[in-house]
Design a protein around this motif. Structure first.
Motif, PDB file in Angstrom:
ATOM      1  N   VAL A 121     -22.184  -0.122  48.766  1.00 35.93           N
ATOM      2  CA  VAL A 121     -21.840   1.096  48.033  1.00 35.93           C
ATOM      3  C   VAL A 121     -20.413   1.013  47.509  1.00 35.93           C
ATOM      4  O   VAL A 121     -20.121   1.475  46.392  1.00 35.93           O
ATOM      5  CB  VAL A 121     -22.041   2.340  48.920  1.00 35.93           C
ATOM      6  N   ARG A 122     -19.527   0.404  48.283  1.00 39.41           N
ATOM      7  CA  ARG A 122     -18.153   0.244  47.810  1.00 39.41           C
ATOM      8  C   ARG A 122     -18.121  -0.636  46.558  1.00 39.41           C
ATOM      9  O   ARG A 122     -17.393  -0.366  45.602  1.00 39.41           O
ATOM     10  CB  ARG A 122     -17.297  -0.375  48.917  1.00 39.41           C
ATOM     11  N   GLY A 123     -18.927  -1.692  46.529  1.00 37.79           N
ATOM     12  CA  GLY A 123     -19.021  -2.536  45.334  1.00 37.79           C
ATOM     13  C   GLY A 123     -19.592  -1.785  44.145  1.00 37.79           C
ATOM     14  O   GLY A 123     -19.111  -1.932  43.017  1.00 37.79           O
ATOM     15  N   ILE A 124     -20.609  -0.962  44.377  1.00 39.14           N
ATOM     16  CA  ILE A 124     -21.205  -0.175  43.294  1.00 39.14           C
ATOM     17  C   ILE A 124     -20.185   0.828  42.756  1.00 39.14           C
ATOM     18  O   ILE A 124     -20.083   1.048  41.545  1.00 39.14           O
ATOM     19  CB  ILE A 124     -22.467   0.559  43.791  1.00 39.14           C
ATOM     20  N   SER A 125     -19.418   1.426  43.649  1.00 37.88           N
ATOM     21  CA  SER A 125     -18.405   2.393  43.217  1.00 37.88           C
ATOM     22  C   SER A 125     -17.347   1.727  42.338  1.00 37.88           C
ATOM     23  O   SER A 125     -16.921   2.294  41.323  1.00 37.88           O
ATOM     24  CB  SER A 125     -17.741   3.029  44.443  1.00 37.88           C
ATOM     25  N   LYS A 126     -16.951   0.526  42.716  1.00 38.23           N
ATOM     26  CA  LYS A 126     -15.988  -0.208  41.889  1.00 38.23           C
ATOM     27  C   LYS A 126     -16.567  -0.531  40.519  1.00 38.23           C
ATOM     28  O   LYS A 126     -15.878  -0.457  39.493  1.00 38.23           O
ATOM     29  CB  LYS A 126     -15.573  -1.504  42.604  1.00 38.23           C
ATOM     30  N   TYR A 127     -17.830  -0.879  40.498  1.00 38.71           N
ATOM     31  CA  TYR A 127     -18.526  -1.175  39.240  1.00 38.71           C
ATOM     32  C   TYR A 127     -18.557   0.059  38.344  1.00 38.71           C
ATOM     33  O   TYR A 127     -18.228  -0.007  37.152  1.00 38.71           O
ATOM     34  CB  TYR A 127     -19.933  -1.660  39.579  1.00 38.71           C
ATOM     35  N   LEU A 128     -18.917   1.209  38.902  1.00 45.84           N
ATOM     36  CA  LEU A 128     -18.985   2.439  38.113  1.00 45.84           C
ATOM     37  C   LEU A 128     -17.607   2.850  37.616  1.00 45.84           C
ATOM     38  O   LEU A 128     -17.456   3.339  36.494  1.00 45.84           O
ATOM     39  CB  LEU A 128     -19.601   3.561  38.944  1.00 45.84           C
ATOM     40  N   SER A 129     -16.613   2.664  38.461  1.00 46.77           N
ATOM     41  CA  SER A 129     -15.255   3.058  38.084  1.00 46.77           C
ATOM     42  C   SER A 129     -14.678   2.130  37.009  1.00 46.77           C
ATOM     43  O   SER A 129     -14.076   2.583  36.032  1.00 46.77           O
ATOM     44  CB  SER A 129     -14.361   3.048  39.322  1.00 46.77           C
ATOM     45  N   LYS A 130     -14.887   0.847  37.167  1.00 42.18           N
ATOM     46  CA  LYS A 130     -14.302  -0.126  36.248  1.00 42.18           C
ATOM     47  C   LYS A 130     -14.920  -0.042  34.861  1.00 42.18           C
ATOM     48  O   LYS A 130     -14.229  -0.192  33.850  1.00 42.18           O
ATOM     49  CB  LYS A 130     -14.476  -1.543  36.808  1.00 42.18           C
ATOM     50  N   TYR A 131     -16.216   0.230  34.779  1.00 42.99           N
ATOM     51  CA  TYR A 131     -16.913   0.190  33.489  1.00 42.99           C
ATOM     52  C   TYR A 131     -17.316   1.578  32.990  1.00 42.99           C
ATOM     53  O   TYR A 131     -18.162   1.682  32.101  1.00 42.99           O
ATOM     54  CB  TYR A 131     -18.148  -0.719  33.592  1.00 42.99           C
ATOM     55  N   GLN A 132     -16.685   2.623  33.528  1.00 44.30           N
ATOM     56  CA  GLN A 132     -17.046   3.962  33.081  1.00 44.30           C
ATOM     57  C   GLN A 132     -16.722   4.131  31.597  1.00 44.30           C
ATOM     58  O   GLN A 132     -15.752   3.581  31.092  1.00 44.30           O
ATOM     59  CB  GLN A 132     -16.324   5.014  33.908  1.00 44.30           C
ATOM     60  N   TYR A 133     -17.589   4.867  30.902  1.00 44.43           N
ATOM     61  CA  TYR A 133     -17.506   5.085  29.455  1.00 44.43           C
ATOM     62  C   TYR A 133     -17.599   3.778  28.665  1.00 44.43           C
ATOM     63  O   TYR A 133     -17.105   3.668  27.552  1.00 44.43           O
ATOM     64  CB  TYR A 133     -16.217   5.813  29.072  1.00 44.43           C
ATOM     65  N   ALA A 134     -18.254   2.787  29.257  1.00 43.79           N
ATOM     66  CA  ALA A 134     -18.367   1.493  28.593  1.00 43.79           C
ATOM     67  C   ALA A 134     -19.730   0.894  28.928  1.00 43.79           C
ATOM     68  O   ALA A 134     -20.577   1.539  29.525  1.00 43.79           O
ATOM     69  CB  ALA A 134     -17.230   0.565  29.041  1.00 43.79           C
ATOM     70  N   VAL A 135     -19.905  -0.359  28.518  1.00 45.58           N
ATOM     71  CA  VAL A 135     -21.156  -1.058  28.790  1.00 45.58           C
ATOM     72  C   VAL A 135     -20.888  -2.210  29.753  1.00 45.58           C
ATOM     73  O   VAL A 135     -19.766  -2.694  29.862  1.00 45.58           O
ATOM     74  CB  VAL A 135     -21.792  -1.593  27.488  1.00 45.58           C
ATOM     75  N   ALA A 136     -21.930  -2.621  30.469  1.00 46.09           N
ATOM     76  CA  ALA A 136     -21.784  -3.681  31.463  1.00 46.09           C
ATOM     77  C   ALA A 136     -23.095  -4.446  31.567  1.00 46.09           C
ATOM     78  O   ALA A 136     -24.145  -3.993  31.112  1.00 46.09           O
ATOM     79  CB  ALA A 136     -21.396  -3.093  32.822  1.00 46.09           C
ATOM     80  N   ASN A 137     -23.014  -5.634  32.175  1.00 46.82           N
ATOM     81  CA  ASN A 137     -24.215  -6.428  32.422  1.00 46.82           C
ATOM     82  C   ASN A 137     -24.318  -6.748  33.909  1.00 46.82           C
ATOM     83  O   ASN A 137     -23.479  -6.325  34.708  1.00 46.82           O
ATOM     84  CB  ASN A 137     -24.223  -7.695  31.568  1.00 46.82           C
ATOM     85  N   GLU A 138     -25.313  -7.508  34.282  1.00 46.49           N
ATOM     86  CA  GLU A 138     -25.531  -7.773  35.703  1.00 46.49           C
ATOM     87  C   GLU A 138     -24.380  -8.564  36.324  1.00 46.49           C
ATOM     88  O   GLU A 138     -24.040  -8.356  37.493  1.00 46.49           O
ATOM     89  CB  GLU A 138     -26.851  -8.507  35.921  1.00 46.49           C
ATOM     90  N   THR A 139     -23.770  -9.459  35.558  1.00 47.63           N
ATOM     91  CA  THR A 139     -22.650 -10.241  36.098  1.00 47.63           C
ATOM     92  C   THR A 139     -21.492  -9.331  36.476  1.00 47.63           C
ATOM     93  O   THR A 139     -20.824  -9.538  37.496  1.00 47.63           O
ATOM     94  CB  THR A 139     -22.205 -11.306  35.084  1.00 47.63           C
TER      95      THR A 139
END
Length: 954
Positions: free
Chosen positions: A431-449
């Motif tokens: 969950v900590r990793g997912i939170s970092k992912y959501l925070s880092k790419y908020q208002y943007a696009v992202a891929n699986e990597t």
């Protein structure tokens, strides 16, 4: 997907009365008119927008140069330009029943690379007037024209004479005037009608509604609604939530509103990321694409999925709640962070599916929602019968391909894989990793990597894994092996009891593929159960086989200890054990089954099912010893999983010497549970898993002719058929009504059966009730009733002349597949009526499918009938596709069953004979009797010694 800021004005009829144009509701979903931010971005909201063809016109000054070659450019937008801001204005005169609307969109764009064109998506729009200004010089560009690519729905703006008109580093302002039509379907901009009690027509005035500028947003998430709906609201933590409904049902959204408030705050707390908007609206519509759509800040629902319904069971209530929470989850997964392209649709749907269950379970623990996840989500994901086998990450380009990825793989399979790593990497760490992912790419696009990198960073900081080499660099490789594979692993566990080693093998469920995975494994043993700790003890690398000492795995494991892998079924794979270990598990189940977690008791049968069905079991005795423990099992989760195995064995043994003994054996197992469930007052707090298991228990009990079950369903069916008494609410889930009718007519008297036929002859035929009743009659076991049923459906003297009716032939196939007692009667019927049946266009097609169930003992009968049908078709001059009498498809569906009986029928008969009434009665009388446990342990010990002696000889 494109993310960009937008602001809009909409001119709409001002609604100042209780209804609008006879209750007319206008729903406007943003058309797709935009361009890409980068090569891996996409903006086409294919889940909602119509695929209709655009008709373009000129305004008298701008020529059209149609783009007529649909194969000349890719369906992805070019990434030479990208948007900075949209300003949208739409005007409608729907109050005058004018279904054309007009609009004006102004888009500020930046140019990354010099280009001779600006490409946008434009769908179902016409009458374009286009103007472009260079924002650096403020000059109007007057040498431009446009063309339209109907294949890709591209509006292409380009200079009349070809040159690089749009220079890198420059910004431009594009203004487009357009027109469009409001539709009645649920795609694009659509309308629907509601009526009030008086059916009045309103007088309206025009107003302009101005919306605040949005944050960066994917265009497929933009929606707005014009209506006279009423709402209830609640504000919490600065977020105002409203539930909108048509006025007559305005008060029926309170439960959904309360749930929404709790769910949004739970998601905020769980991921530590605040919901980014000031409001979240939920609107109930009569028509909606799918159950719901997660538009940012305005979620649309089918009405009966949002508002409270009268007299609905717990199953429907929980499913509606999960639907709402799935859409709320999307506010983070998909809306706050969007996938770069529909290749990664699972980043939206898998996360929304899984975490909607997790959060619902946290808010409402009494529902036991994660147990329901196993039956509602995981069972489908584990299915062999995927419509399309593909990896989770799967490149798509065409619109039809994009639509196709919203399937069992993006939703159910992805949810199971996410669940697996949620546990394998430690729940808080993941969950900590997912939170970092959501925070880092908020208002943007992202891929699986991007996702895997953030999980890797979180895992690397977890001291639990710090001594393991893979934890510092392999998370991506581990997860890629799952997102880029097509099938599901089968993990085989073989123990060497002398050396105390474990050999772990992996293969794909599809034996024709050579896929391998990084598989997270965890272990429980008799000496070290610890079923609650579900993180990975070991990651098996993507190789076929590895042998490790139990000590290397950190497992405390004695020679006579059972070993169980995949605690609580958190991993998304099957586990197969050698028979020696299964004997030890069986001993524990008979001694005290509660030592093993109920989810793992269920998993034993779920994982054995494919082995039994594919004739890969080693010992029948251990299978039946495992089944026998069920006489003590009062948890419904294992019963839910064992149902398919019992049904499979019952169908395979039908008509053999073992069948009566098997039915007797199962009756003894299931009678105590059936009486507890159906002969005592219903418990008020049953979970959805309990309700589903009740149905399976009912089916199993009546399948083996348990008298209590037959009486119970017969009485309910009589009340329903003859007195039109509806089943109680606790029965109204899944196909329970249909199940009760089927089981209830299994053994009817002649008088009852004839009375039903009389009712059918007088009933209105185009009704669901009629279909349910005639469908249920396929379950009768009486040869004479089956003959009457066939006469009703197919005979030339039938009271219903439906010889060319595909429904009749559909029922014919249902009857043959589901009722083994019907098959001899059906063959006699075919023999006597094949000339009449051959007049039906559908009969040959269904006969070909029925031929797949032909046993080798019926071969001569089949050949004789096949010859008669072929001659009859030739006689009347009909071209047909009658199956060849030597086709490999003849008998294809029963070959496994025939092989099963050849290998195991004698063994099953001997076991059942040994364990008939006297032995079974003794075991029922003493749950933990030393005699029974001692006997079972001696059998297990003898089996182990045989295995060791065999190894020594080898």
């Amino acid at each position: 997907m494109l993310q960009t800021k937008s602001s809009w004005n909409i001119v709409i009829p001002h609604i100042n009365q209780a209804n609008c144009f006879n209750g007319l509701l206008v729903v406007l979903l943003l058309f797709d008119l935009n361009f890409s931010k980068e090569r891996d971005t996409h903006v086409d909201p294919v889940k909602r927008l119509s695929l209709g063809k655009l008709v373009t016109k000129t305004d008298g000054t701008v020529p059209i140069a149609p783009h007529n070659n649909p194969t000349s450019r890719p369906l992805r937008l070019p990434n030479t330009t990208y948007p900075l801001h949209y300003y949208l204005y739409i005007s409608s005169h729907i109050h005058h029943e004018v279904f054309e609307y007009s609009g004006n969109v102004t888009i500020d764009i930046a140019t990354r690379e010099s280009t001779n064109e600006i490409v946008l998506h434009a769908k179902n729009l016409s009458d374009f007037v286009i103007k472009i200004r260079d924002l650096g010089t403020q000059d109007i560009m007057d040498d431009l024209t446009y063309s339209y690519d109907a294949y890709a729905s591209f509006l292409i703006i380009h200079p009349v004479q070809n040159y690089q008109a749009f220079e890198a580093g420059h910004e431009y302002q594009l203004e487009i005037l357009f027109k469009g039509l409001l539709h009645e379907d649920t795609f694009g901009i659509y309308w629907m009608a509601y009526s009030d009690e008086k059916n009045n027509t309103v007088d309206v005035s025009m107003v302009t509604t101005t919306f605040q500028t949005t944050p960066a947003i994917s265009t497929y998430l933009v929606a707005f609604v014009i209506s006279n709906f009423e709402y209830i609201s609640e504000e919490y933590r600065g977020i105002k939530q409203r539930v909108y409904t048509s006025p007559p049902i305005a008060d029926k959204g309170r439960k959904a509103l309360k749930n929404a408030v709790r769910t949004v705050s739970m998601f905020e707390d769980y991921f530590g990321i605040k919901y980014p908007l000031a409001k979240l609206d939920h609107i109930a519509l009569k028509k909606n694409y799918g159950l719901a759509m997660e538009n940012w800040g305005l979620i649309t629902y089918k009405e009966d999925s949002l508002v409270e319904q009268e007299s609905v069971g717990l199953h429907k209530q929980l499913k509606d709640m999960l639907t709402q929470n799935h859409e709320i989850a999307h506010q983070w997964f998909g809306n706050l962070v969007s996938p770069q392209w529909w290749t990664y649709a699972w980043l939206n749907e898998g996360f929304a599916t899984y975490f909607s269950y997790v959060v619902t379970d946290l808010i409402y623990p009494e529902y036991k929602t994660m147990d329901f996840f196993l039956t509602d989500i995981a069972e489908r994901a584990y299915s062999y019968n995927y419509m399309t086998v593909r990896p989770m990450t799967y490149y798509v380009e065409k619109e039809s391909e994009i639509v196709s990825v919203f399937d069992i793989i993006s939703y159910q399979r992805a949810a199971c894989v996410i669940k697996m790593f949620h546990h394998a990497f430690n729940q808080k760490t993941f969950v900590r990793g997912i939170s970092k992912y959501l925070s880092k790419y908020q208002y943007a696009v992202a891929n699986e990597t991007d996702l895997f990198n953030e999980v890797q960073a979180a895992v690397a900081q977890d001291l639990t894994f710090s001594h393991l080499e893979w934890s510092h660099h392999s998370v991506g490789n581990i997860m890629y092996s799952w997102t880029h594979s097509e099938w599901i692993p089968i993990v085989s566990i073989v123990r060497d009891y002398e050396k105390n080693t474990i050999t772990i093998r992996q293969r794909s469920k599809d034996q024709n593929t050579s896929e391998h995975w990084w598989i997270p494994l965890n272990f429980a043993s008799a000496s070290q159960p610890e079923f609650e700790r579900t993180r990975a003890d070991y990651f098996m690398p993507p190789i076929p086989e590895v042998t490790l000492n139990a000590n290397e795995l950190g497992i405390e494991l004695r020679n006579n200890d059972w070993l169980i892998v995949n605690k609580q079924q958190t991993g998304f794979y099957h586990v197969h054990y050698n028979d020696a270990n299964l004997w030890l598990i069986a001993k524990q189940l008979h001694d005290d089954h509660t030592v093993i977690h109920p989810l793992n008791r269920a998993a034993i049968f779920q994982d054995m099912g494919p082995l039994i069905e594919n004739n890969e079991i080693q010992s029948v005795d251990v299978i039946f010893e495992l089944l026998q423990y069920l006489q003590y099992e009062d948890n419904l989760i294992p019963w839910n999983q064992v149902a398919d195995t019992i049904e499979f064995l019952g169908k395979n043994l039908f008509g053999t010497s073992s069948h009566k003994l098997f039915n007797h054996f199962v009756r003894q197992l299931i009678r105590p549970l059936f009486r507890r469930l159906f002969e005592t007052p219903l418990h008020e707090n049953l979970t959805n898993t309990d309700l589903m298991a009740r149905q399976k228990v009912l089916e199993m009990a009546c399948l083996v002719d348990l008298r209590e079950c037959l009486d119970y369903t017969h009485n309910l069916a009589r009340e329903s058929i003859f007195r039109n008494v509806k089943f109680s609410n606790d029965m109204s889930y899944y196909a329970m009504d249909e199940t009760i009718l089927c089981l209830g007519v299994k053994y009817l008297s002649d008088e009852e059966f004839n009375e039903i036929l009389n009712i059918l002859s007088k009933a209105e035929r185009e009704t669901p009730w009629y279909d349910d009743l005639i469908y249920s009659l396929r379950c009768t076991q009486s040869p004479s009733h089956l003959q009457q049923y066939l006469n009703l459906l197919l005979c030339e003297n039938s009271t219903k002349s439906i010889m060319n009716d595909s429904d009749s032939m559909m029922y014919l196939l249902y009857l043959f597949k589901s009722n083994r007692a019907a098959r001899p009667v059906m063959w006699n019927f075919f023999e006597n009526h094949y000339r009449v049946l051959c007049q039906s266009q559908m009969f040959i097609e269904n006969f070909n499918r029925i031929a797949e169930y032909m046993t080798k003992y019926q071969r001569s009968m089949f050949l004789d009938l096949h010859s008669k049908i072929a001659n009859e078709l030739e006689k009347v001059g009909r071209q047909s596709s009658l199956i060849a009498n030597d086709s490999p498809h003849v008998g294809k569906k029963v070959k496994l069953s025939e092989t099963f009986l050849e290998k195991f029928n004698d063994q099953i008969y001997e076991w059942l004979k040994r364990h008939h009434q006297s032995t079974f009665a003794a075991s029922l009388g003493a749950r933990s009797s030393a005699a029974q446990i001692g006997r079972l342990f001696r059998v297990a010990g003898k089996f182990l010694r045989k295995m060791q002696e065999r190894k020594l000889r080898l």
